[in-house]
Design a protein around this motif. Structure first.
Motif, PDB file in Angstrom:
ATOM      1  N   LEU A  37      -9.748   2.185   3.427  1.00 45.61           N
ATOM      2  CA  LEU A  37     -11.032   1.611   3.822  1.00 45.61           C
ATOM      3  C   LEU A  37     -11.979   2.700   4.320  1.00 45.61           C
ATOM      4  O   LEU A  37     -13.165   2.725   3.962  1.00 45.61           O
ATOM      5  N   SER A  38     -11.448   3.612   5.132  1.00 43.57           N
ATOM      6  CA  SER A  38     -12.267   4.700   5.668  1.00 43.57           C
ATOM      7  C   SER A  38     -12.804   5.586   4.554  1.00 43.57           C
ATOM      8  O   SER A  38     -13.961   6.006   4.573  1.00 43.57           O
ATOM      9  N   THR A  39     -11.948   5.871   3.561  1.00 45.30           N
ATOM     10  CA  THR A  39     -12.360   6.704   2.429  1.00 45.30           C
ATOM     11  C   THR A  39     -13.464   6.020   1.628  1.00 45.30           C
ATOM     12  O   THR A  39     -14.454   6.653   1.233  1.00 45.30           O
ATOM     13  N   GLU A  40     -13.287   4.723   1.371  1.00 46.60           N
ATOM     14  CA  GLU A  40     -14.290   3.986   0.598  1.00 46.60           C
ATOM     15  C   GLU A  40     -15.628   3.939   1.330  1.00 46.60           C
ATOM     16  O   GLU A  40     -16.685   4.104   0.726  1.00 46.60           O
ATOM     17  N   VAL A  41     -15.596   3.716   2.640  1.00 49.67           N
ATOM     18  CA  VAL A  41     -16.831   3.675   3.430  1.00 49.67           C
ATOM     19  C   VAL A  41     -17.532   5.029   3.394  1.00 49.67           C
ATOM     20  O   VAL A  41     -18.752   5.119   3.241  1.00 49.67           O
ATOM     21  N   SER A  42     -16.748   6.101   3.531  1.00 46.78           N
ATOM     22  CA  SER A  42     -17.313   7.445   3.509  1.00 46.78           C
ATOM     23  C   SER A  42     -17.972   7.743   2.173  1.00 46.78           C
ATOM     24  O   SER A  42     -19.072   8.313   2.114  1.00 46.78           O
ATOM     25  N   ILE A  77       3.084   1.882   8.763  1.00 52.40           N
ATOM     26  CA  ILE A  77       2.623   2.806   7.727  1.00 52.40           C
ATOM     27  C   ILE A  77       1.715   2.089   6.732  1.00 52.40           C
ATOM     28  O   ILE A  77       0.673   2.610   6.320  1.00 52.40           O
ATOM     29  N   SER A  78       2.095   0.891   6.342  1.00 48.98           N
ATOM     30  CA  SER A  78       1.281   0.113   5.405  1.00 48.98           C
ATOM     31  C   SER A  78      -0.107  -0.160   5.987  1.00 48.98           C
ATOM     32  O   SER A  78      -1.127  -0.014   5.288  1.00 48.98           O
ATOM     33  N   LYS A  79      -0.167  -0.526   7.264  1.00 50.82           N
ATOM     34  CA  LYS A  79      -1.456  -0.800   7.910  1.00 50.82           C
ATOM     35  C   LYS A  79      -2.291   0.479   8.038  1.00 50.82           C
ATOM     36  O   LYS A  79      -3.517   0.455   7.856  1.00 50.82           O
ATOM     37  N   ALA A  80      -1.624   1.584   8.352  1.00 51.33           N
ATOM     38  CA  ALA A  80      -2.334   2.861   8.487  1.00 51.33           C
ATOM     39  C   ALA A  80      -2.928   3.298   7.148  1.00 51.33           C
ATOM     40  O   ALA A  80      -4.057   3.799   7.086  1.00 51.33           O
ATOM     41  N   GLU A 107      -4.116   9.794   8.326  1.00 56.85           N
ATOM     42  CA  GLU A 107      -3.582   8.979   9.423  1.00 56.85           C
ATOM     43  C   GLU A 107      -2.286   9.605   9.946  1.00 56.85           C
ATOM     44  O   GLU A 107      -1.519  10.192   9.167  1.00 56.85           O
ATOM     45  N   VAL A 108      -2.046   9.466  11.249  1.00 56.97           N
ATOM     46  CA  VAL A 108      -0.858  10.067  11.862  1.00 56.97           C
ATOM     47  C   VAL A 108      -0.163   9.049  12.765  1.00 56.97           C
ATOM     48  O   VAL A 108      -0.804   8.408  13.603  1.00 56.97           O
ATOM     49  N   MET A 150       0.847  -1.191   0.000  1.00 55.03           N
ATOM     50  CA  MET A 150       0.000   0.000   0.000  1.00 55.03           C
ATOM     51  C   MET A 150       0.884   1.243   0.000  1.00 55.03           C
ATOM     52  O   MET A 150       1.673   1.453   0.914  1.00 55.03           O
ATOM     53  N   LYS A 151       0.786   2.050  -1.053  1.00 54.08           N
ATOM     54  CA  LYS A 151       1.637   3.230  -1.189  1.00 54.08           C
ATOM     55  C   LYS A 151       0.826   4.494  -0.911  1.00 54.08           C
ATOM     56  O   LYS A 151      -0.392   4.515  -1.093  1.00 54.08           O
ATOM     57  N   GLY A 152       1.521   5.549  -0.492  1.00 54.31           N
ATOM     58  CA  GLY A 152       0.819   6.795  -0.216  1.00 54.31           C
ATOM     59  C   GLY A 152       1.746   7.992  -0.207  1.00 54.31           C
ATOM     60  O   GLY A 152       2.970   7.868  -0.333  1.00 54.31           O
ATOM     61  N   LEU A 153       1.140   9.162  -0.032  1.00 59.58           N
ATOM     62  CA  LEU A 153       1.879  10.414   0.070  1.00 59.58           C
ATOM     63  C   LEU A 153       2.048  10.728   1.552  1.00 59.58           C
ATOM     64  O   LEU A 153       1.064  10.911   2.273  1.00 59.58           O
ATOM     65  N   ILE A 154       3.302  10.802   1.996  1.00 62.70           N
ATOM     66  CA  ILE A 154       3.607  10.880   3.427  1.00 62.70           C
ATOM     67  C   ILE A 154       4.347  12.168   3.767  1.00 62.70           C
ATOM     68  O   ILE A 154       5.306  12.550   3.085  1.00 62.70           O
ATOM     69  N   LEU A 155       3.887  12.825   4.829  1.00 63.50           N
ATOM     70  CA  LEU A 155       4.582  13.989   5.384  1.00 63.50           C
ATOM     71  C   LEU A 155       5.478  13.496   6.512  1.00 63.50           C
ATOM     72  O   LEU A 155       5.007  12.857   7.462  1.00 63.50           O
ATOM     73  N   LEU A 156       6.769  13.818   6.417  1.00 62.90           N
ATOM     74  CA  LEU A 156       7.763  13.278   7.347  1.00 62.90           C
ATOM     75  C   LEU A 156       8.461  14.424   8.087  1.00 62.90           C
ATOM     76  O   LEU A 156       9.003  15.340   7.455  1.00 62.90           O
TER      77      LEU A 156
END
Length: 446
Positions: free
Chosen positions: A121-126, A112-115, A74-75, A1-7
């Motif tokens: 999932l949260s986005t799809e449900v919304s 991070i992958s789990k988050a 997610e944080v 699962m890939k994403g855009l992350i603020l570090l």
């Protein structure tokens, strides 16, 4: 699962190491060197996840600000001196996980992958919940009072079967509002069709609206249904209705009164059942007073009026649009995480944007294409923005001008820059050629 992350990490070496590791795992990474920069990035761009490392008080404060700015993100927080109390506060504050520093990079990557999976999932449900409820106005970007009122109004009127008149300047998003009304209506599963009435000559417009019979004119080798028939039981948007001729206004009035159309060359009236939305940049009340628009048609179209504010009237929404368009074009051009510098945002907040949202979109597309770093700078902007968007102190002795005078001056400047090339000028302004032609005519520019 890939994403855009603020570090963010208080230790630069540790930050660089985590960035390299996560980049190798396929993530897009945006690193910041201070809490202030982290907050600024959150204001400028949407992220899937943020990972903060530092003292407990610092990371908890960043968590609080992150959830206020981007509730769905997610944080993960990692504390150099973890305590049970801080862990409880972090979880209560919405953190996905509370780590102790140092933690293995492999463990961080797994979390991070789990988050990111939970975010998806949260986005799809919304989204499913909104579809079930019939609410689909999330594409209308903005948190300003005017836009919030507009969204509330859309929820109230979308399911009422009435004609709606959508008013607003070119580039404000009138068609998007029309599509939103359709998506929230009882006929959301039917067709939505739109036609620009100002872009076609009357004969062509009649053919597109009402269709034609076989043999109606040379080249009419088969029957063609018009857009009124094609949109049956759905929604039809008549864009730029204010630019129609008097003869066409008579035809449209009859259709709205009788719910019947007559194809070009036909003799048999055909019943139609379609919801009509109309959009215009023209003040139709003034057009009625001037005798250029039929009063009876105006009242037929105007069961309810929606006014879409110009971008200059909702400047607080500009950062939101920047985040949205940057994310869109970053993906299109295959760029890493990007944000807008403070200098660029300052220019945006002063510039009048005569082309409204469409112009801002074009400016962002250009800037993202030109930017090779992590932050869009003023050098990536078109020169016209820097001239208009610069501080006005040297001209403070000049009398204030009306918005129409400012728009006319800006259009003349663009035309001068393009040496009179109207097609190129329209692209720079973020509007189509017919809209530019109307503006030139209205402002008396030859």
């Amino acid at each position: 699962m890939k994403g855009l992350i603020l570090l963010f990490d208080t230790q630069p070496d540790r930050l660089k190491q985590a960035r390299r590791f996560l980049l190798d795992h396929g993530h897009d990474i945006h690193t910041v060197g201070s809490p202030e920069a982290a907050v600024h990035s959150l204001e400028m761009q949407s992220f899937d996840l943020a990972f903060y490392t530092g003292g407990s008080d610092l990371v908890l404060e960043l968590l609080k600000k992150s959830k206020a700015l981007q509730p769905g993100m997610e944080v993960l927080v990692s504390s150099e001196k973890p305590t049970v109390e801080a862990a409880i506060e972090a979880i209560k504050g919405g953190a996905f996980y509370y780590l102790s520093t140092p933690s293995s990079l492999e463990k961080i990557a797994l979390l991070i992958s789990k988050a990111l999976e939970r975010r998806l999932l949260s986005t799809e449900v919304s989204e499913l919940r909104d579809i079930i409820r019939g609410y689909s106005n999330k594409q209308i970007i903005g948190e300003s009072p005017a836009i919030q009122d507009l969204k509330k109004t859309l929820k109230r009127i979308a399911r009422i079967d009435c004609n709606i008149l959508i008013c607003g300047e070119t580039g404000t998003g009138k068609e998007l509002v029309a599509k939103t009304i359709h998506a929230m209506s009882h006929s959301a599963d039917k067709k939505f069709l739109a036609l620009n009435c100002g872009a076609l000559a009357e004969d062509l417009l009649s053919n597109e609206l009402f269709g034609h019979e076989k043999g109606a004119f040379t080249g009419a080798n088969s029957l063609k249904k018009g857009i009124f028939e094609a949109a049956s039981q759905g929604t039809l948007l008549l864009d730029e209705i204010g630019d129609t001729t008097a003869a066409m206004q008579v035809k449209l009035l009859r259709v709205l009164q009788e719910n019947r159309i007559l194809r070009v060359g036909g003799t048999q009236e055909i019943p139609v059942n379609v919801r009509v939305l109309a959009a215009t940049h023209v003040n139709l009340q003034d057009a009625v007073s001037a005798g250029t628009f039929r009063e009876d048609l105006y009242y037929r179209l105007n069961s309810f009026t929606l006014r879409i504010p110009a971008l200059r009237e909702r400047r607080d929404d500009i950062p939101l649009f920047c985040r949205f368009f940057i994310d869109q074009y970053r993906k299109k051009f295959g760029k890493q995480a990007l944000s807008v510098s403070r200098d660029v945002m300052s220019v945006f907040m002063r510039y009048p944007f005569p082309g409204n949202i469409r112009e801002l979109k074009n400016v962002i597309e250009r800037a993202v294409a030109l930017c090779d770093g992590q932050e869009i700078q003023t050098e990536h902007l078109p020169p016209r923005l820097l001239k208009t968007g610069s501080p006005a102190a040297p001209e403070s002795h000049l009398p204030l001008r009306t918005l129409e005078e400012v728009a006319a001056a800006h259009i003349r400047a663009v035309l001068a820059q393009t040496k009179g090339n109207k097609a190129k000028a329209a692209r720079i302004l973020g509007i189509d050629r017919s809209s530019l032609w109307r503006k030139l005519k209205k402002l008396g520019i030859s």
